[in-house]
Design a protein around this motif. Structure first.
Motif, mmCIF file in Angstrom:
data_model
loop_
_atom_site.group_PDB
_atom_site.id
_atom_site.type_symbol
_atom_site.label_atom_id
_atom_site.label_comp_id
_atom_site.label_asym_id
_atom_site.label_seq_id
_atom_site.Cartn_x
_atom_site.Cartn_y
_atom_site.Cartn_z
ATOM 1 N N ASP A 154 39.050 45.814 28.084
ATOM 2 C CA ASP A 154 40.463 45.408 28.190
ATOM 3 C C ASP A 154 40.909 45.419 29.646
ATOM 4 O O ASP A 154 41.642 44.518 30.090
ATOM 5 N N VAL A 155 40.480 46.432 30.404
ATOM 6 C CA VAL A 155 40.839 46.501 31.819
ATOM 7 C C VAL A 155 40.185 45.352 32.584
ATOM 8 O O VAL A 155 40.831 44.702 33.426
ATOM 9 N N VAL A 156 38.926 45.086 32.288
ATOM 10 C CA VAL A 156 38.227 43.986 32.963
ATOM 11 C C VAL A 156 38.918 42.659 32.675
ATOM 12 O O VAL A 156 39.102 41.821 33.579
ATOM 13 N N ASP A 157 39.336 42.450 31.435
ATOM 14 C CA ASP A 157 40.041 41.216 31.086
ATOM 15 C C ASP A 157 41.361 41.095 31.849
ATOM 16 O O ASP A 157 41.798 39.983 32.176
ATOM 17 N N ARG A 163 36.934 43.166 40.582
ATOM 18 C CA ARG A 163 37.687 44.301 41.141
ATOM 19 C C ARG A 163 37.138 45.644 40.666
ATOM 20 O O ARG A 163 37.359 46.664 41.317
ATOM 21 N N VAL A 164 36.452 45.657 39.531
ATOM 22 C CA VAL A 164 35.912 46.920 39.006
ATOM 23 C C VAL A 164 34.553 47.142 39.657
ATOM 24 O O VAL A 164 33.533 46.601 39.223
ATOM 25 N N THR A 165 34.534 47.931 40.699
ATOM 26 C CA THR A 165 33.311 48.112 41.489
ATOM 27 C C THR A 165 32.525 49.357 41.104
ATOM 28 O O THR A 165 31.326 49.436 41.374
ATOM 29 N N VAL A 166 33.193 50.340 40.491
ATOM 30 C CA VAL A 166 32.541 51.599 40.132
ATOM 31 C C VAL A 166 32.973 52.003 38.733
ATOM 32 O O VAL A 166 34.165 51.936 38.391
#
Length: 459
Positions: A154-157, A163-166
């Motif tokens: 959900d966050v990735v969407d 932006r999610v690098t770690v």
């Protein structure tokens, strides 16, 4: 090691609490009878660790003690590149300062306070992905510390995979009542990180305790001795017959990097490390370590402390030690549960978590019911605990938790009986307490609970 302790009078405890600004971090240790503020660096080292300290090599570069630690880390985790740091937050600075940039997003099953602060300090955003029920003391489940893959997607969407690098998994999940994380979930989380081309980091301060939960049946043998209950089934299928050290190492199989405070399952009073799978990442971390911690073969630690942690890491996965460690926590949790207090069950491996909001129901979250509970527990019994609710995590919408963290190899059953009596006494007077408000606080909200001062106000 044996240390004399004393219980100050109630009048002296009340005066100390006022001087501390209703923040138990500001209390002097001599004013505390049983100290459950943290299990970080507060335990007792073994004779083997003390013996190792006498042979510590204090060379600035390439010391024998560093090589002993590197070998222990590789034996326990399987990761070949070790960079020591003076403690966990030094290791966090070295790793997250290397990995993160402005605008990055870090996903974690639940960020703890210093982790969240290091992410924020790099201009990145920390997002929690706990499973359903993780913060509900009435929830039932074997692995409520797991990382929610569904929430992560959900966050990735929402923000985009770039932006999610770690992606981080914290074992055990300290902020979610110290609940364990399954091997299966670790594998799934690592695969999710690969799917979005992110680095998978294991925050493994309590790796041995987490491995024990994976290994044990529904109730541990140590807990059975305390409660009289009988183990009925495995927590995670196929794991009960595996050696504990093998399970501990399997937790690291898919990690790109590991950050550890040695003050937990390293069984030492100071120290930590970063471990990396790839040499290229390790070289980047070493560059930052040199700037902030020291040369990469000592990382802000004395050689004798490196030597003690090398021994402690191996001792942490010895079944008799960890069974007694987890069993002692379970004993305190059972005492409180038997008194009908709202504690998270099963208890975590390092601490008992109590839902103070369910006890001090007249105090709203913005008046810090868990902090009030912590203060009154100290006033009532000389026991120092810590708040992990609205005061420590402002605006996070978490339950109003009180954590009772047990130092390793330190207190006896009689001490824990005293703690339970104190908790029950506070609960019995639940309707008598006022709320609290912050008077002074530091500019960084993620760290305000370490030094802020408060005062009583009507709830």
């Amino acid at each position: 090691m044996v240390e004399p302790i004393h219980l100050p009078s109630r009048a002296d405890r009340s005066a100390a609490l006022e001087r501390a600004g209703h923040n138990v971090f500001n209390l002097d240790s001599e004013d505390v009878f049983v100290d459950l503020l943290t299990d970080s660096g507060t335990g007792t080292m073994s004779t083997a660790q003390w013996a190792a300290m006498f042979e510590g090599d204090e060379a600035y570069a390439g010391s024998r003690s560093f090589h002993d630690l590197r070998e222990a880390v590789e034996d326990v985790t399987g990761l070949p590149h070790t960079i020591p740091a003076h403690q966990g937050r030094g290791a966090e600075n070295a790793l997250y300062g290397t990995l993160l940039s402005e605008g990055d997003v870090v996903l974690n099953n639940t960020h703890f306070d210093t982790t969240r602060a290091h992410v924020a300090n790099q201009g990145a955003e920390a997002v929690d992905c706990p499973v359903e029920g993780a913060w509900d003391h009435d929830s039932e489940g074997e692995f409520l510390g797991n990382f929610s893959i569904e929430k992560a997607w959900d966050v990735v969407d929402e923000v985009g995979a770039d932006r999610v690098t770690v992606v981080v998994s914290t074992i055990t999940n300290n902020s979610a009542a110290g609940q364990p994380v399954s091997l299966e979930n670790l594998r799934e989380t690592a695969q999710f990180a690969r799917d979005i081309d992110a680095l998978f980091v294991l925050d493994a301060c309590r790796f041995a305790e987490n491995a024990y939960f994976i290994h044990e049946a529904e109730r541990s043998e140590a807990s059975e001795r305390a409660s009289g209950e009988t183990a009925s089934r495995e927590r995670e299928a196929g794991q009960h017959d595996r050696p504990l050290a093998e399970i501990a190492r399997a937790q690291f199989d898919d990690a790109d990097a590991v950050v550890v405070s040695g003050k937990k399952d390293g069984l030492v009073n100071i120290g930590g490390f970063v471990a990396c799978r790839e040499e290229s990442l390790a070289d980047r971390v070493k560059a930052r370590t040199t700037l902030y911690e020291g040369f990469p073969t000592y990382g802000g630690m004395a050689g004798r402390d490196l030597a003690a942690m090398a021994v402690g890491l191996r001792e942490a996965v010895e079944p008799p030690y960890v069974a007694d460690r987890v069993g002692q926590v379970a004993y305190l949790g059972d005492l409180l549960a038997d008194a009908d207090l709202p504690v998270f069950q099963p208890t975590g491996g390092h601490a008992v978590y109590l839902d103070a909001g369910a006890v001090l129901t007249d105090i709203p979250a913005e008046r810090f019911p868990a902090q009030r509970f912590v203060c009154e527990l100290y006033r009532e019994s000389g026991v120092r605990a810590v708040e992990l609710g609205e005061f420590a995590f402002p605006g996070a919408g978490r339950p109003q938790l009180v954590r009772l963290a047990l130092p390793r190899r330190t207190y006896t059953r009689e001490h824990l009986d005293h703690v339970a009596d104190g908790v029950a006494a506070v609960a019995d007077r639940a309707g008598e307490y006022e709320g609290l408000e912050v008077v002074t606080e530091p500019p960084m909200p993620e760290l305000r609970h370490f030094s802020a001062r408060l005062r009583s106000v009507p709830a």
